[in-house]
Design an enzyme around this catalytic site. Structure first.
Site, PDB file in Angstrom:
ATOM      1  N   ASN A   7       0.610  -1.170  -0.064  1.00 29.15           N
ATOM      2  CA  ASN A   7       0.063   0.058  -0.038  1.00 29.15           C
ATOM      3  C   ASN A   7       0.934   1.375   0.061  1.00 29.15           C
ATOM      4  O   ASN A   7       2.031   1.323   0.734  1.00 29.15           O
ATOM      5  CB  ASN A   7      -1.021   0.090   1.215  1.00 29.15           C
ATOM      6  CG  ASN A   7      -2.086  -1.127   0.985  1.00 29.15           C
ATOM      7  OD1 ASN A   7      -2.102  -1.795   0.137  1.00 29.15           O
ATOM      8  ND2 ASN A   7      -2.598  -1.394   2.305  1.00 29.15           N
TER       9      ASN A   7
ATOM     10  N   HIS B 274       5.839  -0.706  -2.605  1.00 32.94           N
ATOM     11  CA  HIS B 274       5.236  -0.037  -3.860  1.00 32.94           C
ATOM     12  C   HIS B 274       5.304   1.706  -3.485  1.00 32.94           C
ATOM     13  O   HIS B 274       4.670   2.349  -4.313  1.00 32.94           O
ATOM     14  CB  HIS B 274       3.787  -0.156  -4.143  1.00 32.94           C
ATOM     15  CG  HIS B 274       3.975  -1.713  -4.720  1.00 32.94           C
ATOM     16  ND1 HIS B 274       2.762  -2.368  -4.801  1.00 32.94           N
ATOM     17  CD2 HIS B 274       4.756  -2.602  -5.049  1.00 32.94           C
ATOM     18  CE1 HIS B 274       2.925  -3.415  -5.337  1.00 32.94           C
ATOM     19  NE2 HIS B 274       4.076  -3.458  -5.603  1.00 32.94           N
TER      20      HIS B 274
HETATM   21  P1  OAD Z   1      -6.489  -5.969  -4.833  1.00 29.06           P
HETATM   22  O1  OAD Z   1      -7.570  -4.869  -4.996  1.00 29.06           O
HETATM   23  O2  OAD Z   1      -5.854  -6.599  -5.979  1.00 29.06           O
HETATM   24  O3  OAD Z   1      -7.108  -6.942  -3.884  1.00 29.06           O
HETATM   25  C1  OAD Z   1      -7.555  -6.642  -2.580  1.00 29.06           C
HETATM   26  C2  OAD Z   1      -7.725  -7.894  -1.738  1.00 29.06           C
HETATM   27  O4  OAD Z   1      -8.223  -7.460  -0.615  1.00 29.06           O
HETATM   28  C3  OAD Z   1      -8.854  -8.926  -2.434  1.00 29.06           C
HETATM   29  O5  OAD Z   1      -8.438 -10.264  -2.276  1.00 29.06           O
HETATM   30  C4  OAD Z   1     -10.302  -8.593  -1.599  1.00 29.06           C
HETATM   31  O6  OAD Z   1     -10.974  -9.656  -1.357  1.00 29.06           O
HETATM   32  C5  OAD Z   1      -9.527  -8.313   0.037  1.00 29.06           C
HETATM   33  N1  OAD Z   1     -10.271  -7.346   0.688  1.00 29.06           N
HETATM   34  C6  OAD Z   1     -11.376  -6.288   0.271  1.00 29.06           C
HETATM   35  N2  OAD Z   1     -11.720  -5.909   1.426  1.00 29.06           N
HETATM   36  C7  OAD Z   1     -11.300  -6.520   2.367  1.00 29.06           C
HETATM   37  C8  OAD Z   1     -11.519  -6.312   3.651  1.00 29.06           C
HETATM   38  N3  OAD Z   1     -12.438  -5.496   4.169  1.00 29.06           N
HETATM   39  N4  OAD Z   1     -11.036  -7.180   4.392  1.00 29.06           N
HETATM   40  C9  OAD Z   1      -9.966  -8.093   4.168  1.00 29.06           C
HETATM   41  N5  OAD Z   1     -10.031  -8.151   2.778  1.00 29.06           N
HETATM   42  C10 OAD Z   1     -10.526  -7.569   1.796  1.00 29.06           C
HETATM   43  O7  OAD Z   1      -5.120  -5.242  -4.024  1.00 29.06           O
HETATM   44  P2  OAD Z   1      -3.749  -5.399  -3.815  1.00 29.06           P
HETATM   45  O8  OAD Z   1      -3.502  -7.018  -3.892  1.00 29.06           O
HETATM   46  O9  OAD Z   1      -3.191  -4.903  -2.785  1.00 29.06           O
HETATM   47  O10 OAD Z   1       0.234  -2.066  -7.444  1.00 29.06           O
HETATM   48  O11 OAD Z   1      -2.962  -5.055  -5.159  1.00 29.06           O
HETATM   49  C11 OAD Z   1      -1.550  -5.262  -5.283  1.00 29.06           C
HETATM   50  C12 OAD Z   1      -1.225  -4.041  -6.291  1.00 29.06           C
HETATM   51  O12 OAD Z   1      -1.904  -4.091  -7.507  1.00 29.06           O
HETATM   52  C13 OAD Z   1      -1.147  -2.735  -5.503  1.00 29.06           C
HETATM   53  O13 OAD Z   1      -0.230  -2.501  -4.603  1.00 29.06           O
HETATM   54  C14 OAD Z   1      -1.207  -1.776  -6.824  1.00 29.06           C
HETATM   55  C15 OAD Z   1      -2.123  -2.680  -7.635  1.00 29.06           C
HETATM   56  O14 OAD Z   1      -2.165  -2.487  -8.864  1.00 29.06           O
HETATM   57  C16 OAD Z   1       0.349  -0.916  -8.033  1.00 29.06           C
HETATM   58  O15 OAD Z   1      -0.131   0.205  -8.242  1.00 29.06           O
HETATM   59  C17 OAD Z   1       1.912  -1.017  -8.635  1.00 29.06           C
END
Ligand code: OAD
Length: 226
Positions: free
Chosen positions: A86, A102
Site C-alpha cells: 500500500n 510500492h
Molecule cells: P487488490 O485490489 O488486488 O486486492 C484486494 C484484496 O483485498 C482482495 O483479495 C479482496 O478480497 C480483499 N479485501 C477487500 N476488502 C477487504 C476487507 N475488508 N478485509 C479483508 N480483505 C479485503 O489489491 P492488492 O492485492 O493490494 O500496485 O493489489 C496489489 C497491487 O496491485 C497494488 O499494490 C497496486 C495494484 O495495482 C501498483 O499500483 C503497482
C-alpha cells in the site's frame, strides 16, 4: 517466533480507501496502463498526478481501522515485520512501521535526479525539484514495469520467517504474490487472512476468511495469548 506480514489494499478497505480489483475497485474505473505505468505518465502526466492527488486526499481523510491497530500492537510485542504494497500511511498512523515496497503517496520523487521530499497535497507535472530544479516531479510510487523497493531486505526477512501472513491482497501482482513460496521453501508456516480466497490461496497452509477488522484483531489476540 519471527513473523513477517504482507499487506495489501484489503487492510485499508474498511478505512474507506478503495481496493484495486474488487467490484467498484480503482482498476474498474481507471486503466492501470494510463495511471500506473511510466508510459502512461509520459503520455499524460496531468492525468497521473490528478489520480495520485485524489488518492492522497482520500488517504488524508481516512482513519486507521481496527486491523491496522491490531498489527501495530502485534509488532510492538513481537517485533513482527510488516511489508506493505500500500502507498497510504495508515500502518504508520496506527503506530506501526512498514516497508513500503510500492512507495508512498506522501513522498515526491524527482525523475531527473532521484531526490525525494515530502509530497504537497496537490502535485503538478511542472513542479520543480527543490534540489536540481528540473520540472520532473512525480509521485514516489512504484509503477508497473518498475522495480519494487527494498527487495533485498524483504527477501532476507522472508528467508528468516517462522510464520508468513498475507493480509488483504488478491495475490495477483508479483513479486509480492510470490512471497508465500519464498517463505514456505525456507521453512515458514503460511497463513492467509482475506475477505475471500486470493489467487494464491492454494499455496498457504491455513486461511481465515472475513473482513480484516474482524479476523485480524482476533488472530492477533490468539498469537499474543500463545
Ligand atoms: P487488490 O485490489 O488486488 O486486492 C484486494 C484484496 O483485498 C482482495 O483479495 C479482496 O478480497 C480483499 N479485501 C477487500 N476488502 C477487504 C476487507 N475488508 N478485509 C479483508 N480483505 C479485503 O489489491 P492488492 O492485492 O493490494 O500496485 O493489489 C496489489 C497491487 O496491485 C497494488 O499494490 C497496486 C495494484 O495495482 C501498483 O499500483 C503497482
Amino acid at each position: 517466533m519471527k513473523i513477517v506480514i504482507l499487506t495489501g489494499a484489503g487492510i485499508s478497505a474498511e478505512s474507506g480507501l478503495g481496493t484495486f480489483r474488487d467490484v467498484d475497485g480503482l482498476w474498474t474505473k481507471y486503466d492501470l496502463k494510463d495511471v500506473a505505468t511510466p508510459q502512461g505518465f509520459a503520455r499524460d502526466p496531468g492525468l497521473v498526478q490528478g489520480f495520485y492527488n485524489a488518492r492522497r486526499e482520500n488517504c488524508a481523510a481516512a482513519e486507521p481501522n481496527a486491523a491496522l491497530f491490531a498489527l501495530a500492537r502485534l509488532q510492538k510485542q513481537t517485533g513482527a515485520v510488516i511489508v506493505t504494497q500500500n502507498v497510504d500511511d495508515l500502518h504508520e498512523r496506527a503506530g506501526a512501521t512498514a516497508v513500503h515496497m510500492h512507495g508512498s503517496l506522501n513522498q515526491a520523487l524527482c525523475a531527473a535526479c532521484d531526490h525525494r521530499w515530502p509530497a504537497p497535497a496537490k502535485m503538478t507535472p511542472t513542479d520543480p525539484c527543490p534540489k536540481c530544479h528540473a520540472p520532473a516531479t512525480r509521485p514516489d510510487v512504484v509503477w508497473f514495469g518498475e522495480l519494487p523497493y527494498a527487495m533485498d531486505q524483504i527477501e532476507q526477512e522472508l528467508l528468516r520467517a517462522d510464520l508468513f501472513v498475507s493480509i488483504g491482497t488478491s495475490g495477483t501482482v508479483y513479486p509480492a504474490a510470490g512471497f508465500v513460496q519464498i517463505a514456505q521453501q525456507a521453512g515458514a508456516d503460511t497463513l492467509e487472512l482475506n475477505l475471500e480466497p486470493s489467487d494464491t490461496a492454494s499455496a498457504f497452509d491455513c486461511a481465515i476468511y472475513g473482513a480484516a477488522t474482524e479476523v485480524v484483531p482476533r488472530w492477533v489476540d490468539t498469537i499474543l495469548s500463545e
